[in-house]
Design an enzyme around this catalytic site. Structure first.
Site, PDB file in Angstrom:
ATOM      1  N   ASP A   1       1.682   6.999  -7.132  1.00 64.98           N
ATOM      2  CA  ASP A   1       2.761   6.641  -7.140  1.00 64.98           C
ATOM      3  C   ASP A   1       3.201   6.092  -8.670  1.00 64.98           C
ATOM      4  OD1 ASP A   1       2.700   6.867  -4.520  1.00 64.98           O
ATOM      5  OD2 ASP A   1       3.073   4.664  -3.925  1.00 64.98           O
TER       6      ASP A   1
ATOM      7  N   LYS B   1       5.200   9.893   0.965  1.00 61.78           N
ATOM      8  CA  LYS B   1       4.839   9.016   2.215  1.00 61.78           C
ATOM      9  C   LYS B   1       5.766   7.952   2.166  1.00 61.78           C
ATOM     10  CE  LYS B   1       2.004   6.402  -1.323  1.00 61.78           C
ATOM     11  NZ  LYS B   1       2.714   5.208  -1.131  1.00 61.78           N
TER      12      LYS B   1
ATOM     13  N   CYS C   1      -1.307   0.545  -3.097  1.00 65.64           N
ATOM     14  CA  CYS C   1      -1.281   2.054  -2.749  1.00 65.64           C
ATOM     15  C   CYS C   1      -2.499   2.489  -3.260  1.00 65.64           C
ATOM     16  CB  CYS C   1      -0.045   2.782  -3.130  1.00 65.64           C
ATOM     17  SG  CYS C   1       1.514   2.015  -2.128  1.00 65.64           S
TER      18      CYS C   1
HETATM   19  C1  VGL Z   1       3.759   0.303  -3.232  1.00 70.35           C
HETATM   20  C2  VGL Z   1       4.505  -1.774  -2.573  1.00 70.35           C
HETATM   21  C3  VGL Z   1       5.602  -0.748  -1.734  1.00 70.35           C
HETATM   22  C4  VGL Z   1       2.660   0.989  -4.382  1.00 70.35           C
HETATM   23  C5  VGL Z   1       4.555   1.037  -2.522  1.00 70.35           C
HETATM   24  O1  VGL Z   1       2.920   1.950  -4.814  1.00 70.35           O
HETATM   25  O2  VGL Z   1       1.599   0.137  -4.550  1.00 70.35           O
HETATM   26  N1  VGL Z   1       3.690  -1.063  -3.329  1.00 70.35           N
HETATM   27  N2  VGL Z   1       5.559   0.360  -1.893  1.00 70.35           N
END
Ligand code: VGL
Ligand code: ZN
Length: 199
Positions: free
Chosen positions: A9, A106, A151
Site C-alpha cells: 500500500d 484488496k 496492513c
Molecule cells: C490501511 C487502514 C485502512 C493500511 C488501509 O494500508 O495500513 N490502514 N486501510
C-alpha cells in the site's frame, strides 16, 4: 528457495498530503526501490475501496478513528481513502512499478475491510495471493510499506498462517500508531516467529 518482496500500500493517500496520511509515509519509497533487486519476485498491493465502503466513517455518520461493530468484529472507521481510480489510490509516483510481477488489489468488497494481502478482515475470504505464491514456488516473503501496524502487520501474520516464512523490513515501513497499535503488532509478529529486520 524462492523469495518475494511484498510491498504494501505505498499509495498517495498514505503519504503526506493524503487522506489517511502516515507520518513519513513517503520515506519508504527509496528504501523499497533499493530492496527490489535482491528478490526473485516483487509484488505490490493496492488498497482499493469503492466510495460506499463500510470502513469509511462517512458511511456511518461517524467520526474518523471511532470504531463500530461489523459482523466480523470491531472495525476502525477511517477517513475516506484509496477510492478506486482516484489519485489517492495511485501508487506514489516514485515507487518503481516496473519490477512488479503482480499487483494485488484488496478492500473492494464494500462490506468487508481488508488489511491483509491474504484475507479480508472476516479472516475467511481469500484474496488469492497465497495460491499465486504457491503456484510460483515462492516460500520466503519479506514485507515493507504502509502501514506497519495495520496492513503490513496483518499481512505478515497471515503469511505465517498460510505457511510462508515471513520477515518485515521495519525501517522500510511507517506506522499509523493508533491506540497502542504499534506495540501490539510488534509483539504479535515476534510471537508468530516473524523476523523483524532493521528495527
Ligand atoms: C490501511 C487502514 C485502512 C493500511 C488501509 O494500508 O495500513 N490502514 N486501510
Ligand atoms: Zn483501507
Amino acid at each position: 528457495m524462492t523469495s518475494a518482496l511484498i510491498v504494501i500500500d505505498v499509495q498517495n493517500d498514505f503519504c503526506p498530503g493524503g487522506n489517511l496520511a502516515v507520518a513519513g509515509g513517503d520515506e519508504v519509497v527509496g528504501p523499497i526501490n533499493a530492496m527490489m533487486a535482491a528478490f526473485d519476485a516483487v509484488i505490490l498491493t493496492q488498497d482499493w475501496h469503492p466510495a460506499d465502503h463500510l470502513s469509511f466513517a462517512s458511511n456511518h455518520n461517524a467520526e474518523p478513528m471511532s470504531t463500530t461493530e461489523m459482523p466480523y468484529g470491531t472495525q476502525v472507521l477511517w477517513p475516506d481513502h484509496c477510492i478506486q481510480g482516484t489519485n489517492g489510490a495511485a501508487f506514489h509516483s516514485d515507487l518503481d512499478q516496473n519490477r512488479a510481477d503482480l499487483i494485488i488489489r484488496k478492500g473492494y468488497n464494500p462490506k468487508i475491510d481488508s488489511y491483509s494481502a491474504f484475507f479480508e478482515n472476516d479472516q475467511t475470504t481469500k484474496t488469492g495471493l497465497a495460491g499465486y505464491l504457491r503456484d510460483r514456488g515462492i516460500t520466503e516473503l519479506t514485507f515493507a510499506g504502509l502501514a506497519l501496524d495495520f496492513c503490513v502487520g496483518w499481512s505478515a501474520l497471515d503469511a505465517v498462517k498460510e505457511g510462508f516464512a515471513a520477515s518485515v523490513q521495519i525501517d522500510a515501513c511507517r506506522a499509523i500508531d493508533f491506540d497502542g497499535s504499534v506495540d501490539r503488532i510488534l509483539t504479535e509478529m515476534k510471537s508468530a516467529g516473524i523476523t523483524l529486520i532493521g528495527a
